[in-house]
Design a protein around this motif. Structure first.
Motif, PDB file in Angstrom:
ATOM      1  N   CYS A   1       0.822  -1.213   0.000  1.00 20.83           N
ATOM      2  CA  CYS A   1       0.000   0.000   0.000  1.00 20.83           C
ATOM      3  C   CYS A   1       0.858   1.266   0.000  1.00 20.83           C
ATOM      4  O   CYS A   1       0.563   2.231  -0.697  1.00 20.83           O
ATOM      5  N   VAL A   2       1.929   1.263   0.794  1.00 25.97           N
ATOM      6  CA  VAL A   2       2.766   2.461   0.901  1.00 25.97           C
ATOM      7  C   VAL A   2       3.463   2.753  -0.418  1.00 25.97           C
ATOM      8  O   VAL A   2       3.508   3.912  -0.877  1.00 25.97           O
ATOM      9  N   GLU A   3       4.014   1.728  -1.060  1.00 26.32           N
ATOM     10  CA  GLU A   3       4.726   1.971  -2.318  1.00 26.32           C
ATOM     11  C   GLU A   3       3.776   2.465  -3.397  1.00 26.32           C
ATOM     12  O   GLU A   3       4.109   3.387  -4.150  1.00 26.32           O
ATOM     13  N   ALA A   4       2.569   1.884  -3.463  1.00 30.40           N
ATOM     14  CA  ALA A   4       1.606   2.334  -4.473  1.00 30.40           C
ATOM     15  C   ALA A   4       1.175   3.765  -4.202  1.00 30.40           C
ATOM     16  O   ALA A   4       1.051   4.583  -5.134  1.00 30.40           O
ATOM     17  N   ALA A   5       0.962   4.101  -2.942  1.00 29.61           N
ATOM     18  CA  ALA A   5       0.524   5.464  -2.607  1.00 29.61           C
ATOM     19  C   ALA A   5       1.624   6.477  -2.840  1.00 29.61           C
ATOM     20  O   ALA A   5       1.348   7.649  -3.124  1.00 29.61           O
ATOM     21  N   SER A   6       2.882   6.054  -2.728  1.00 27.94           N
ATOM     22  CA  SER A   6       3.983   7.001  -2.927  1.00 27.94           C
ATOM     23  C   SER A   6       4.019   7.540  -4.350  1.00 27.94           C
ATOM     24  O   SER A   6       4.545   8.635  -4.598  1.00 27.94           O
ATOM     25  N   LYS A   7       3.454   6.772  -5.300  1.00 30.65           N
ATOM     26  CA  LYS A   7       3.437   7.235  -6.700  1.00 30.65           C
ATOM     27  C   LYS A   7       2.486   8.407  -6.896  1.00 30.65           C
ATOM     28  O   LYS A   7       2.526   9.080  -7.925  1.00 30.65           O
ATOM     29  N   THR A   8       1.602   8.637  -5.944  1.00 35.32           N
ATOM     30  CA  THR A   8       0.627   9.725  -6.089  1.00 35.32           C
ATOM     31  C   THR A   8       1.143  11.057  -5.556  1.00 35.32           C
ATOM     32  O   THR A   8       0.467  12.078  -5.704  1.00 35.32           O
ATOM     33  N   LEU A   9       2.311  11.065  -4.923  1.00 37.86           N
ATOM     34  CA  LEU A   9       2.860  12.309  -4.375  1.00 37.86           C
ATOM     35  C   LEU A   9       3.435  13.159  -5.502  1.00 37.86           C
ATOM     36  O   LEU A   9       4.295  12.691  -6.272  1.00 37.86           O
ATOM     37  N   THR A  10       2.974  14.403  -5.606  1.00 34.48           N
ATOM     38  CA  THR A  10       3.475  15.292  -6.666  1.00 34.48           C
ATOM     39  C   THR A  10       4.853  15.836  -6.325  1.00 34.48           C
ATOM     40  O   THR A  10       5.682  16.049  -7.217  1.00 34.48           O
ATOM     41  N   ASP A  11       5.110  16.066  -5.070  1.00 29.95           N
ATOM     42  CA  ASP A  11       6.420  16.561  -4.641  1.00 29.95           C
ATOM     43  C   ASP A  11       6.860  15.712  -3.449  1.00 29.95           C
ATOM     44  O   ASP A  11       6.626  16.068  -2.293  1.00 29.95           O
ATOM     45  N   PRO A  12       7.488  14.555  -3.688  1.00 30.41           N
ATOM     46  CA  PRO A  12       7.795  13.602  -2.617  1.00 30.41           C
ATOM     47  C   PRO A  12       8.969  14.041  -1.741  1.00 30.41           C
ATOM     48  O   PRO A  12      10.066  13.473  -1.815  1.00 30.41           O
ATOM     49  N   THR A  13       8.747  15.063  -0.950  1.00 28.72           N
ATOM     50  CA  THR A  13       9.762  15.475   0.011  1.00 28.72           C
ATOM     51  C   THR A  13       9.748  14.517   1.199  1.00 28.72           C
ATOM     52  O   THR A  13       8.760  13.808   1.421  1.00 28.72           O
ATOM     53  N   PRO A  14      10.831  14.478   1.982  1.00 25.39           N
ATOM     54  CA  PRO A  14      10.866  13.560   3.128  1.00 25.39           C
ATOM     55  C   PRO A  14       9.700  13.750   4.092  1.00 25.39           C
ATOM     56  O   PRO A  14       9.168  12.777   4.626  1.00 25.39           O
ATOM     57  N   SER A  15       9.304  15.010   4.322  1.00 24.36           N
ATOM     58  CA  SER A  15       8.197  15.242   5.258  1.00 24.36           C
ATOM     59  C   SER A  15       6.889  14.717   4.701  1.00 24.36           C
ATOM     60  O   SER A  15       6.075  14.140   5.433  1.00 24.36           O
ATOM     61  N   ARG A  16       6.657  14.912   3.394  1.00 24.87           N
ATOM     62  CA  ARG A  16       5.429  14.389   2.793  1.00 24.87           C
ATOM     63  C   ARG A  16       5.429  12.861   2.774  1.00 24.87           C
ATOM     64  O   ARG A  16       4.401  12.219   2.994  1.00 24.87           O
ATOM     65  N   ILE A  17       6.583  12.279   2.482  1.00 24.53           N
ATOM     66  CA  ILE A  17       6.686  10.813   2.498  1.00 24.53           C
ATOM     67  C   ILE A  17       6.383  10.278   3.894  1.00 24.53           C
ATOM     68  O   ILE A  17       5.631   9.311   4.066  1.00 24.53           O
ATOM     69  N   GLN A  18       6.933  10.927   4.907  1.00 23.68           N
ATOM     70  CA  GLN A  18       6.698  10.483   6.281  1.00 23.68           C
ATOM     71  C   GLN A  18       5.219  10.572   6.651  1.00 23.68           C
ATOM     72  O   GLN A  18       4.660   9.663   7.263  1.00 23.68           O
ATOM     73  N   GLY A  19       4.577  11.667   6.267  1.00 25.81           N
ATOM     74  CA  GLY A  19       3.158  11.814   6.564  1.00 25.81           C
ATOM     75  C   GLY A  19       2.317  10.778   5.849  1.00 25.81           C
ATOM     76  O   GLY A  19       1.366  10.230   6.415  1.00 25.81           O
ATOM     77  N   MET A  20       2.667  10.546   4.568  1.00 25.15           N
ATOM     78  CA  MET A  20       1.920   9.547   3.792  1.00 25.15           C
ATOM     79  C   MET A  20       2.086   8.145   4.377  1.00 25.15           C
ATOM     80  O   MET A  20       1.115   7.393   4.525  1.00 25.15           O
ATOM     81  N   VAL A  21       3.312   7.773   4.751  1.00 31.51           N
ATOM     82  CA  VAL A  21       3.574   6.451   5.319  1.00 31.51           C
ATOM     83  C   VAL A  21       2.804   6.267   6.624  1.00 31.51           C
ATOM     84  O   VAL A  21       2.139   5.239   6.853  1.00 31.51           O
ATOM     85  N   GLN A  22       2.852   7.267   7.483  1.00 31.74           N
ATOM     86  CA  GLN A  22       2.177   7.156   8.773  1.00 31.74           C
ATOM     87  C   GLN A  22       0.664   7.044   8.589  1.00 31.74           C
ATOM     88  O   GLN A  22      -0.008   6.281   9.287  1.00 31.74           O
ATOM     89  N   LYS A  23       0.144   7.822   7.617  1.00 31.01           N
ATOM     90  CA  LYS A  23      -1.303   7.814   7.392  1.00 31.01           C
ATOM     91  C   LYS A  23      -1.779   6.445   6.899  1.00 31.01           C
ATOM     92  O   LYS A  23      -2.797   5.911   7.365  1.00 31.01           O
TER      93      LYS A  23
END
Length: 783
Positions: A672-694
């Protein structure tokens, strides 16, 4: 060719006889057959066999006991038991009774007569029966007539109470002569109301019988009652008196049996290896008794009972630890194939050890300076537990090790040292081959067993008071070599087991981890997006598995194969669409959900066809759990759908089951995390961390992780691992200076070209956000 034939034979047997419907029957048959084979192997086969010996004969050969015997002397034993039985006191039941009890019964009779007197016509027969039940003895018509004549029974009742107290105070028995005879022998009183025993063997207890009681009753005085009627009442009163001290023959017999059983048998003790008579000697009376006792104990009936006992013992040792493991140990869940494997390993191990036992006995002739018992340290007792640990898991290996160690003690004539030696060696060996990815791990475990063997051999020698003898050196050498023998046996057996039973060990997983395997190459060609996704998921789960001390190799290989079911319909999954038309736009939401769900079933079928192994198949089946396909579920419930009110949520959930192991849970999270990471328009570390936690939080809240062993601390470590991997994947690069070139009359650098290509058109940012949100919804998540 032979291995292929054996595999096909096993498959056909499995299909015919080991269906799920008959699994319990098959397990029972397997248990009985295994126990029967082991009984044949375990029952001692070298017992003393000869004909009857008589005192004065010449011994034809040296005769010594091949095992320890405790031989009973029946004459002396019977004599002592008879003496104990005769000295056992008689048991008498004593019931505490006072006059009030008898007075109450007569009171009820007079009350009944008073009530019936006012009713007119009375059925005399029924009345007599009722009075008899109340009084506890038969009442005659004459006695009834006498009772009816008494109008005021108060004085009579008081006299009955007084006399009854006097009688029962002396303890009433049926026959005083019998009681006195028992009293001289010794009696024990059992008080029935309290269950208390007292007066054990006491000969001072006195009692009266019914004749004595009759004399007391004759002295009764009744005022206001005719003499003739008074005699009738006295007779009825005497009949109502019941002895309160009676012999309990059943309890007495039980006491005698208990006393008899408490006397142990008088036995002759003959130790294993004890020389009974030498060749050419004249057999003495004592030797003849010993020889004939050994001969009688070795007859067929005795051997049959011995075999029956061992057979029952094996059944108990197999069944109850198995039931305990199934009920209490989470990962102890062997299927029928596993049980067949365990049975085969056990039978072959015991067959080998039985053969080695016979050979070691013969080695004493070739090397008389070495004690034959020393050769036991060479035997591979730990090999079975090591093989089970490599093929199955630690939980099954521990239960197996405990059970087989006990049976090995029985095989070697009840030798406790063998039990300890096999148990500890098996535990160390099984621990040494955990996560065995290379053949060298087996030999390292063998060296650990060698150290433990030597560490056990020395205290064994100290306990037997043989430490400072030449045998100690032999034992240390044999114990060290024994560990190496274990590793050699295991290294040669594991590949055969993998081939015959199609098990997936860590060594097999290394083969499956090759990206050149046929399944992964087909996935790369037909579904390149899914292939790339699987590789990234494999990298993520391997790092996360190391962080939480799970099995990194199992997690990575399972991640590689978790989406192989998409090979059949790759273009229905977004990672393989390559910007073309979305085929789901032409399908109903329920049909789209059905296609997405089907990739799990098709992946399981493909994994079975390619023989990827049960652990991989289980993770493929569990990697989505029972998650909801929320995008199509919400689409089906939208107002545009006329059947929105009839949408069944279960039709949009994966069939499950939920992840059962930590590795399966890791694959679900990473997927789920890897698939959702493709939807980030600007994958900064903070956004990645928020997405992973969510995403981890949403999966946890949905209850998908409640059946695996991931803790909250594990989830925290997994999130940190995912953040580190994804930040490395989506890291930013610096701009490198490039040579300029002319375009349309002016200089233009490659850097300018790159910047133009990456420049976001007006309004594109909002569109990306919208698209990213829809992609997350398809995953069952919300931004």
């Amino acid at each position: 060719m032979l291995a292929s034939r054996v595999r096909s034979m096993l498959d056909s047997l499995n299909a015919r006889f080991f269906s799920e419907r008959n699994e319990k029957v098959a397990q029972t048959i397997l248990l009985l057959v295994t126990a029967l084979i082991l009984t044949v192997l375990v029952v001692p086969g070298q017992n003393f066999h000869t004909s009857q010996y008589n005192a004065g004969e010449i011994a034809p050969a040296d005769i010594k006991a091949t095992q320890s015997y405790l031989l009973e002397d029946p004459v002396l034993t019977e004599k002592k038991r008879s003496e104990a039985e005769k000295s056992t006191p008689f048991v008498y039941d004593f019931r505490i009774v006072n006059g009030d009890e008898l007075q109450v019964r007569f009171t009820r009779i007079f009350a009944l007569l008073h009530d019936l007197r006012n009713q007119g016509a009375i059925d005399r027969e029924a009345l007599l029966n009722k009075l008899s039940r109340e009084l506890g003895c038969p009442v005659t018509a004459v006695e009834l007539a006498s009772l009816e004549k008494i109008r005021n029974p108060r004085a009579l009742l008081m006299e009955i109470s007084r006399v009854a107290d006097n009688v029962y105070r002396n303890k009433l028995v049926n026959d005083k002569s019998v009681f006195n005879e028992d009293r001289r022998h010794g009696i024990v009183l059992f008080e029935s109301q309290t269950g208390r025993l007292f007066g054990a063997g006491d000969s001072s207890i006195t009692a009266i019988d019914l004749k004595d009681a009759a004399g007391i009753v004759r002295e009764m005085r009744f005022s206001g009652i005719d003499r003739k009627e008074a005699e009738v009442i006295k007779g009825l009163f005497l009949k109502a008196l019941k002895p309160n001290l009676t012999r309990n023959q059943a309890a007495t017999d039980a006491k005698k049996l208990e006393a008899r059983s408490s006397i142990p048998a008088v036995v002759y003790q003959i130790k294993r290896g004890e020389m009974i008579v030498r060749e050419g000697e004249r057999i003495s009376d004592e030797q003849a008794i010993k020889l004939n006792k050994i001969y009688s104990s070795s007859k067929g009936v005795n051997r049959f009972l011995s075999g029956l006992g061992i057979f029952t013992l094996i059944l108990v040792l197999f069944y109850f630890p198995y039931r305990f493991g199934r009920k209490n140990i989470r990962k102890f869940n062997p299927v029928l194939k596993d049980l067949l494997f365990l049975s085969l390993v056990t039978v072959l191990l015991f067959l080998f050890l039985k053969f080695a036992f016979i050979v070691s006995s013969a080695m004493g002739i070739l090397f008389p300076q070495i004690n034959t018992d020393n050769y036991f340290y060479l035997l591979p007792f730990a090999a079975g537990a090591m093989i089970v640990r490599i093929i199955l898991n630690s939980e099954v290996a521990m239960v197996y090790c405990a059970v087989t160690a006990l049976l090995l003690g029985v095989l070697f004539n009840g030798n406790l040292e063998i039990v300890i030696y096999a148990l500890l060696g098996g535990i160390i060996g099984a621990h040494g081959v955990r996560q065995c990815q290379y053949r060298g791990t087996i030999y390292t475990a063998g060296l650990k067993i060698s150290i433990v063997n030597v560490a056990l051999a020395i205290p064994f020698q100290i306990l037997s008071d043989n430490l400072f003898t030449s045998q100690t050196l032999y034992i240390i050498i044999f114990a060290f070599i024994g560990g190496v023998v274990n590793s050699v046996v295991v290294a040669g057996t594991v590949p055969v087991v993998e081939n015959l039973f199609h098990y997936t060990t860590d060594i097999k997983l290394l083969e499956l981890a090759s990206l050149n395997s046929p399944v992964l190459r087909e996935l790369m060609i037909r579904a390149p997006g899914t292939y790339h996704h699987s590789i990234l998921v494999g990298t993520m789960v391997e790092a996360a598995a190391e962080a939480i001390h799970a099995n990194p190799l199992m997690a990575r290989v399972a991640a590689y194969y978790h989406d192989i079911g998409k090979i059949s319909k790759p273009l229905y999954f977004i990672e393989n669409m390559s910007g073309g038309e979305n085929r789901h736009d032409k399908l109903s939401p329920s049909m789209s959900a059905l296609i997405l769900i089907s990739h799990v079933k098709e992946g399981v079928e493909l994994a079975k066809d390619k023989r990827l192994g049960v652990p991989i198949i289980d993770i493929i089946r569990q990697h989505h759990g029972t998650a909801l396909i929320s995008y199509f579920y919400q689409k089906a419930k939208s107002a545009e759908d006329p059947d929105a009110r009839n949408v069944d949520e279960r039709a949009f959930r994966y069939p499950g089951p939920k992840p059962q192991t930590r590795e399966a849970g890791l694959v679900m999270l990473a997927d789920c995390v890897e698939a959702a990471s493709k939807t980030l328009t600007d994958p900064t570390p903070s956004r990645i961390q928020g997405m992973v936690q969510k995403i981890i939080n949403n999966i946890f809240i949905d209850g998908q992780l409640e059946e695996c062993e991931l803790t909250l601390k594990n989830l925290h470590d997994i999130a940190n691992s995912f953040n580190r991997i994804l930040s490395g994947i989506y890291h930013h690069r610096i701009d490198y200076p490039e040579p300029a070139f002319k375009v349309s009359g002016r200089k233009k650098t490659v850097e300018d070209s790159d910047r133009e290509q990456t420049k976001t058109p007006s309004g594109r940012g909002e569109e990306d956000k919208k698209t990213g949100g829809e992609d997350l919804k398809r995953l069952g998540l919300h931004r």
